[in-house]
Design a protein around this motif. Sequence first.
Motif, mmCIF file in Angstrom:
data_model
loop_
_atom_site.group_PDB
_atom_site.id
_atom_site.type_symbol
_atom_site.label_atom_id
_atom_site.label_comp_id
_atom_site.label_asym_id
_atom_site.label_seq_id
_atom_site.Cartn_x
_atom_site.Cartn_y
_atom_site.Cartn_z
ATOM 1 N N LYS A 31 0.937 -1.107 0.150
ATOM 2 C CA LYS A 31 0.041 -0.030 -0.031
ATOM 3 C C LYS A 31 0.920 1.353 0.006
ATOM 4 O O LYS A 31 0.413 2.396 -0.387
ATOM 5 C CB LYS A 31 -1.096 0.052 1.268
ATOM 6 N N VAL A 63 -3.996 7.864 7.001
ATOM 7 C CA VAL A 63 -5.127 7.350 6.426
ATOM 8 C C VAL A 63 -5.102 6.071 5.745
ATOM 9 O O VAL A 63 -5.875 5.360 5.777
ATOM 10 C CB VAL A 63 -5.501 8.452 5.081
ATOM 11 N N ILE A 64 -3.751 5.849 5.205
ATOM 12 C CA ILE A 64 -3.495 4.487 4.705
ATOM 13 C C ILE A 64 -3.698 3.312 5.865
ATOM 14 O O ILE A 64 -4.208 2.342 5.498
ATOM 15 C CB ILE A 64 -2.003 4.408 3.851
ATOM 16 N N GLU A 67 -7.125 2.933 6.879
ATOM 17 C CA GLU A 67 -8.084 2.345 5.913
ATOM 18 C C GLU A 67 -7.666 0.809 6.106
ATOM 19 O O GLU A 67 -8.399 -0.009 5.798
ATOM 20 C CB GLU A 67 -7.760 3.028 4.702
ATOM 21 N N TYR A 68 -6.544 0.450 6.052
ATOM 22 C CA TYR A 68 -6.128 -1.095 6.204
ATOM 23 C C TYR A 68 -6.765 -1.670 7.407
ATOM 24 O O TYR A 68 -7.191 -2.743 7.018
ATOM 25 C CB TYR A 68 -4.562 -1.063 6.186
ATOM 26 N N SER A 71 -11.292 -0.039 7.583
ATOM 27 C CA SER A 71 -12.282 0.278 6.776
ATOM 28 C C SER A 71 -13.524 -0.136 6.858
ATOM 29 O O SER A 71 -14.355 0.435 6.091
ATOM 30 C CB SER A 71 -11.462 -0.116 5.112
ATOM 31 N N GLU A 72 -13.893 -1.370 7.386
ATOM 32 C CA GLU A 72 -14.915 -1.881 7.630
ATOM 33 C C GLU A 72 -15.874 -1.215 8.871
ATOM 34 O O GLU A 72 -16.987 -1.530 9.158
ATOM 35 C CB GLU A 72 -14.919 -3.198 7.834
ATOM 36 N N ASN A 75 -16.310 5.170 8.309
ATOM 37 C CA ASN A 75 -16.480 5.589 6.672
ATOM 38 C C ASN A 75 -15.147 6.621 6.589
ATOM 39 O O ASN A 75 -14.473 6.953 7.217
ATOM 40 C CB ASN A 75 -17.627 6.229 6.510
ATOM 41 N N GLU A 76 -15.185 6.938 5.112
ATOM 42 C CA GLU A 76 -14.152 7.826 4.699
ATOM 43 C C GLU A 76 -13.825 9.090 5.575
ATOM 44 O O GLU A 76 -12.630 9.696 5.766
ATOM 45 C CB GLU A 76 -14.341 8.044 3.346
ATOM 46 N N ILE A 79 -12.271 8.494 9.097
ATOM 47 C CA ILE A 79 -10.896 8.243 8.797
ATOM 48 C C ILE A 79 -10.215 9.541 8.571
ATOM 49 O O ILE A 79 -9.242 9.829 9.032
ATOM 50 C CB ILE A 79 -10.576 7.233 7.635
ATOM 51 N N GLN A 80 -10.509 10.521 7.771
ATOM 52 C CA GLN A 80 -10.081 11.639 7.469
ATOM 53 C C GLN A 80 -9.933 12.630 8.706
ATOM 54 O O GLN A 80 -8.851 13.116 8.910
ATOM 55 C CB GLN A 80 -10.710 12.313 6.253
ATOM 56 N N SER A 83 -7.257 10.990 11.184
ATOM 57 C CA SER A 83 -5.861 11.138 10.775
ATOM 58 C C SER A 83 -5.622 12.472 11.031
ATOM 59 O O SER A 83 -4.126 12.760 11.422
ATOM 60 C CB SER A 83 -5.817 10.792 9.200
#
Length: 223
Positions: A31, A63-64, A67-68, A71-72, A75-76, A79-80, A83
Amino acid sequence: MNYQIIIKSANTVDQIEEYWTNDDYIKLLEKFDYPDASDADVASLRELLFMAISDFEPKDAAVIVLEYKLSEDLNEGQIQQISNDMFLDKVCEEYPEIGLHSTLFHVNQLLFKAYNGKFPNAKAIIIECSMTPSEGESQTLLTKENVLKLLSNGLSDSTLIKRLFDHAMNENAPFPEAEDILWDLSTSDNVNYTLTTSEYWLNKEDIIASEFEGVLEESVSVE
């Protein structure tokens, strides 16, 4: 049922070494655009990942990794937001969903070490103890809820768990939050236990006795 509790050790740590696996490192390296990660020397995977992460801006790296791992669950937008917040606060202690604290701790500490301290340094505590039932009582496997309740008499009243969950810790009331407060609980003989949690919930100074008695009653739901 009465128990005799002995605290054998309590150690503060800034990482749980066995949490991240070689498979995690390989997938994260991919990633972070590291070529042929699966062919890398296993012994160097962690250091290679830190080098790969350092080529990215800290927020982008956060973020990476988030998300890893999450992510489940997030939501986006969440996560933002996390971060961004991770630079200022120990999100792994303050996030409202207790069930995510453990994973957020591991993410935070991976980034903390990769960036040599640009993220706040969170801590966990690993406690080894024995919980022996009274003579004549059978040894049964204790749950996370059982263990926290039995620890109560050996903890200061100022301990965060006791302040926030006083009724559940000291009465025969259900304590479902225990499943998330204790990140890990293991035993090989139903007497000697190793438990892991955040220093946010319980630190070494909270332990005011090394040997004490505890009483375990069957939880009764309140309708």
